[in-house]
Design a protein around this motif. Structure first.
Motif, PDB file in Angstrom:
ATOM      1  N   HIS A 108     -16.073 -90.223  54.423  1.00  0.00           N
ATOM      2  CA  HIS A 108     -16.737 -88.910  54.421  1.00  0.00           C
ATOM      3  C   HIS A 108     -16.385 -88.222  55.725  1.00  0.00           C
ATOM      4  N   ILE A 109     -15.937 -86.975  55.615  1.00  0.00           N
ATOM      5  CA  ILE A 109     -15.573 -86.227  56.817  1.00  0.00           C
ATOM      6  C   ILE A 109     -15.771 -84.737  56.555  1.00  0.00           C
ATOM      7  N   GLU A 110     -16.283 -84.029  57.534  1.00  0.00           N
ATOM      8  CA  GLU A 110     -16.494 -82.590  57.426  1.00  0.00           C
ATOM      9  C   GLU A 110     -15.607 -81.885  58.445  1.00  0.00           C
ATOM     10  N   TRP A 111     -15.014 -80.756  58.027  1.00  0.00           N
ATOM     11  CA  TRP A 111     -14.109 -80.037  58.914  1.00  0.00           C
ATOM     12  C   TRP A 111     -14.312 -78.526  58.809  1.00  0.00           C
ATOM     13  N   ARG A 112     -13.930 -77.840  59.877  1.00  0.00           N
ATOM     14  CA  ARG A 112     -14.112 -76.384  59.940  1.00  0.00           C
ATOM     15  C   ARG A 112     -12.880 -75.749  60.579  1.00  0.00           C
ATOM     16  N   SER A 113     -12.319 -74.769  59.884  1.00  0.00           N
ATOM     17  CA  SER A 113     -11.216 -74.015  60.484  1.00  0.00           C
ATOM     18  C   SER A 113     -11.809 -72.973  61.431  1.00  0.00           C
ATOM     19  N   PRO A 114     -11.138 -72.692  62.533  1.00  0.00           N
ATOM     20  CA  PRO A 114     -11.684 -71.734  63.503  1.00  0.00           C
ATOM     21  C   PRO A 114     -11.529 -70.299  63.019  1.00  0.00           C
ATOM     22  N   ILE A 115     -12.269 -69.411  63.664  1.00  0.00           N
ATOM     23  CA  ILE A 115     -12.091 -67.976  63.424  1.00  0.00           C
ATOM     24  C   ILE A 115     -10.794 -67.565  64.113  1.00  0.00           C
ATOM     25  N   GLU A 116      -9.822 -67.153  63.315  1.00  0.00           N
ATOM     26  CA  GLU A 116      -8.502 -66.824  63.853  1.00  0.00           C
ATOM     27  C   GLU A 116      -8.078 -65.438  63.369  1.00  0.00           C
ATOM     28  N   PRO A 117      -7.165 -64.789  64.094  1.00  0.00           N
ATOM     29  CA  PRO A 117      -6.748 -63.424  63.714  1.00  0.00           C
ATOM     30  C   PRO A 117      -6.015 -63.412  62.377  1.00  0.00           C
ATOM     31  N   GLU A 118      -6.096 -62.293  61.694  1.00  0.00           N
ATOM     32  CA  GLU A 118      -5.453 -62.128  60.395  1.00  0.00           C
ATOM     33  C   GLU A 118      -3.934 -62.178  60.492  1.00  0.00           C
TER      34      GLU A 118
END
Length: 252
Positions: A108-118
């Motif tokens: 089990h693993i949770e991940w989050r992509s960062p807020i990055e420019p378009e």
């Protein structure tokens, strides 16, 4: 001295009337007439208490430190950031791996992509990866409204098998992977006895269903199949500040 044909037939029928149940190591009749002939009590099934973290799970990251992790390159201390219950890639610090090695497991693993420019697109956006045994990658990518090659988006077995669907949360939100992995087995002469298989559940949705892994997930070229034993869980530094949290594993 030759056995009488009638005695031989009787012996054959007696042997054919029973079979060995491999799980319980006892003989039962082929055509039972009572229900208890097919009811097994021993060994008793092991009890595991369910919950956010099952009672038999090994916690690989509890949000506090990287004590269970090391640099995949040289075994030195892992140099990713730990803050607010999550670990985050430090660009240039390199991949990190668990100190402990594993074979078959539920991860089990949770991940989050960062807020990055378009302006960032395709593989340049929220890119990381989770490597089973350090060599077979389940892709991590910001695939929310971000088109890329099918077998390289989030939930893919990288460069091999595309996910059944795209279940990626929007940029900045947490994603959940539950991975059921069976390691490959090799013959004594280095051939593949049984390949690796993986099931991936992404945010509660099956995206890989007992998928055969062809070999190592190469960026360029065909998969390789080196003989190996147990291996670590590795997380990729691809230059994007991807975060991970709530990582636990159950060996099978």
């Amino acid at each position: 001295m030759k056995m009488n044909k009638k005695l031989a037939l009787v012996a054959f029928l007696c042997l054919s009337a029973t079979y060995l149940n491999a799980q319980d190591h006892r003989f039962v009749t082929v055509n039972p007439t009572k229900p208890d002939a097919t009811e097994f009590y021993d060994p008793e099934v092991r009890v595991v208490t369910p919950g956010a973290i099952p009672s038999d799970a090994i916690v690989l990251f509890d949000g506090k430190n990287l004590d269970n992790w090391e640099s995949a390159k040289d075994g030195s201390a892992a140099k990713w950031d730990v803050k607010d219950g999550a670990m985050t890639v430090v660009k240039g610090a390199g991949n990190i791996s668990t100190k402990q090695k594993f074979g078959d497991y539920q991860l089990h693993i949770e991940w989050r992509s960062p807020i990055e420019p378009e302006t960032l697109k395709s593989q340049g956006k929220g890119n990381s990866g989770i490597f089973m045994q350090g060599m077979y990658e389940v892709q991590v990518l910001n695939s929310y409204q971000n088109r890329t090659y099918r077998n390289g988006q989030a939930g893919s077995i990288y460069k091999q098998t595309a996910p059944l669907v795209n279940a990626t949360s929007k940029m900045g939100d947490w994603n959940v992977y539950d991975i059921i992995y069976t390691a490959p087995r090799f013959t004594v002469n280095g051939g593949i006895e049984t390949p690796a298989y993986v099931t991936v559940i992404h945010n509660g949705i099956i995206v890989q269903n007992h998928t055969k892994i062809q070999g190592t997930t190469e960026y360029i070229g065909q998969p390789l199949n080196p003989v190996h034993g147990k291996g670590p869980i590795s997380l990729q530094d691809h230059g994007n500040l991807v975060s991970f949290r709530n990582i636990w594993i159950r060996e099978m």
